[in-house]
Design an enzyme around this catalytic site. Structure first.
Site, PDB file in Angstrom:
ATOM      1  N   LYS A 176       0.742  -1.312   0.174  1.00  0.00           N
ATOM      2  CA  LYS A 176      -0.343  -0.149   0.241  1.00  0.00           C
ATOM      3  C   LYS A 176       0.640   1.315  -0.093  1.00  0.00           C
ATOM      4  O   LYS A 176       2.246   0.971   0.433  1.00  0.00           O
ATOM      5  CB  LYS A 176      -1.091   0.230   0.977  1.00  0.00           C
TER       6      LYS A 176
HETATM    7  C1  LIG Z   1      -5.244  -3.472   0.649  1.00  0.00           C
HETATM    8  C2  LIG Z   1      -7.021  -3.880   0.784  1.00  0.00           C
HETATM    9  C3  LIG Z   1      -7.358  -4.535   2.087  1.00  0.00           C
HETATM   10  C4  LIG Z   1      -6.969  -5.045   3.179  1.00  0.00           C
HETATM   11  O1  LIG Z   1      -5.544  -4.590   3.497  1.00  0.00           O
HETATM   12  P1  LIG Z   1      -5.114  -6.196   4.611  1.00  0.00           P
HETATM   13  O2  LIG Z   1      -4.340  -4.655   5.117  1.00  0.00           O
HETATM   14  O3  LIG Z   1      -4.125  -6.691   3.895  1.00  0.00           O
HETATM   15  O4  LIG Z   1      -6.252  -6.772   5.187  1.00  0.00           O
HETATM   16  C5  LIG Z   1      -9.329  -4.679   2.092  1.00  0.00           C
HETATM   17  N1  LIG Z   1     -10.085  -3.625   0.778  1.00  0.00           N
HETATM   18  C6  LIG Z   1      -9.253  -3.191   0.263  1.00  0.00           C
HETATM   19  C7  LIG Z   1      -9.406  -2.583  -1.320  1.00  0.00           C
HETATM   20  C8  LIG Z   1      -7.326  -3.251  -0.067  1.00  0.00           C
HETATM   21  O5  LIG Z   1      -6.871  -3.059  -1.432  1.00  0.00           O
END
Ligand SMILES: *Cc1c(COP(=O)(O)O)cnc(C)c1O
Length: 397
Positions: free
Chosen positions: A186
């Site tokens: 992210k």
């Molecule tokens: C990455 C992501 C999540 C979940 O995040 P994690 O930290 O990996 O659990 C949820 N929704 C979207 C749209 C994502 O891209």
């Protein structure tokens, strides 16, 4: 997109400060932690940066979604409207909560279509979760009034769009709660982590309790705290929070660089008649982690995705075939294959195998997304623009 491209001494220093005290727990140990509160500092700086009121860190974005659902009172048997283009975690959080995912089509924003949301509302609908996919926002100016009129909880899945805004207002701050992820790919990463933001003190009070076994976090003796509600453990550790804190302080520079890099690739594509760009309700608020565009049809999109790959362009996504981000290929979900019985197995839910989302299919089958990286040099950017133009010229022939 990924903040991991920019790890440096700042992250190292924050982590070292935590290791020096030996206190990896975000609560308590006041005498030995030497005034170092990484999770708290991260929450305060993030709430300020987003103008969000309150922020509570969790162990992941998925955990943040679960905490937000519980804190907003969304649970067993509640229908929740979600888009089919999202990371599967959005839907997993609903299933964990015992809620029933109801899918509404997306539109050319690549996010929930307001008209489709309206059409999906029933007497059992409790909430709507727009997912701001690939760095840019859903049409919140249309979605929020629909939620307000129908007294629905609005939770934004902002996991992919930290730093995006609409009319100057931060993504994640439009509804009752916003959820972000800091997982390893992210914009801001801390390894594993997430956060719930809200402007509602009551939602915040529930959120931090749900994420920590129901603790009320009053006073400075954990053993003497009360537990007004049940919770679980979705806590983040100080080590992760320390990395996230250093990363957050780089967010504005990240956004700047991403926007410049994205514009260069967009310019390279702009004079090809078979290309149209994803609609972004407020283009100035794009966090610019991806350049998403539509081709004329599925065949052309597949061909171009293939040609770009063959020409050495990595980071090109054809989501339609992807089995993580688009419902079409979620066979485990459609057949509700789980390790153990889920709440949804006990209720007459929709038949997801019969689900047909033709408008979303029409859009996704023509969509390509190019990932925007922070570390590209100007030569690399030029190389990519050249590849794009070569491949597109060939396609238009
Ligand atoms: C990455 C992501 C999540 C979940 O995040 P994690 O930290 O990996 O659990 C949820 N929704 C979207 C749209 C994502 O891209």
């Amino acid at each position: 997109m990924p903040g991991f491209e920019w790890f440096g001494d700042e992250e190292r220093r924050e982590v070292q400060e935590v290791l020096d005290t030996g206190v990896l727990f975000r609560y308590g140990f006041d005498q030995v932690r030497k005034g170092r509160w990484k999770a708290k500092a991260f929450e305060q700086e993030l709430a300020l940066r987003l103008n969000a009121g309150y922020a509570h860190l969790c162990s992941s974005g998925t955990a943040a979604l679960n905490v937000a659902l519980a804190a907003c009172g969304v649970g067993a048997g509640d229908e929740v409207i979600v888009p089919p283009f999202t990371f599967v975690a959005t839907v997993e959080a609903l299933l964990t909560a015992g809620a029933i995912p109801v899918f509404a089509d997306i539109d050319d924003t690549l996010c929930l279509d307001p008209a489709a949301v309206r059409a999906a509302i029933t007497s059992r609908t409790r909430a709507v979760i727009p997912v701001h996919m690939c760095g840019a926002m859903a049409d919140m100016n249309a979605l929020k009034p629909i939620c307000d009129e129908n007294r629905l909880i609005l939770i934004e899945d902002t996991c992919q769009s930290l730093g995006a805004t609409c009319d100057g207002k931060s993504a994640g701050t439009f509804g009752h709660a916003g959820c972000f992820s800091f997982d390893s790919v992210k914009t801001v990463t801390c390894g594993e982590g997430g956060v719930v933001v809200t402007s509602d003190p009551q939602i915040y009070e529930k959120a931090h309790a749900v994420a920590d076994h129901g603790h009320d976090h009053i006073g400075n003796d954990r053993g003497l705290e009360n537990h007004p509600i049940l919770g679980t453990n979705y806590r983040i550790s100080e080590l992760n929070a320390a990395v996230g804190l250093a990363q957050l302080r780089k967010l504005d520079r990240m956004l700047e660089v991403q926007r410049v890099h994205k514009q260069a690739l967009k310019d390279a594509l702009s004079h090809f008649s078979c290309v149209t760009f994803r609609r972004i309700p407020d283009p100035a608020g794009d966090s610019a982690t991806f350049l998403s565009f539509f081709l004329k049809n599925e065949e052309q999109a597949r061909q171009i995705a293939h040609d770009l790959g063959a020409a050495g362009m990595d980071g090109c996504f054809y989501w339609y075939d992807n089995n993580w981000h688009y419902l079409r290929r979620w066979d485990h979900f459609k057949h509700m294959r789980a390790a153990a019985r889920l709440p949804i197995h006990l209720q007459p839910g929709p038949d997801y195998t019969a689900l047909s989302l033709l408008r979303s299919d029409q859009i996704m089958s023509r969509t390509l997304s190019l990932q925007i990286k922070l570390s590209w040099t100007s030569e690399e950017l030029e190389r990519r623009a050249d590849i794009l133009q070569d491949v597109m010229k060939h396609a238009e022939k």
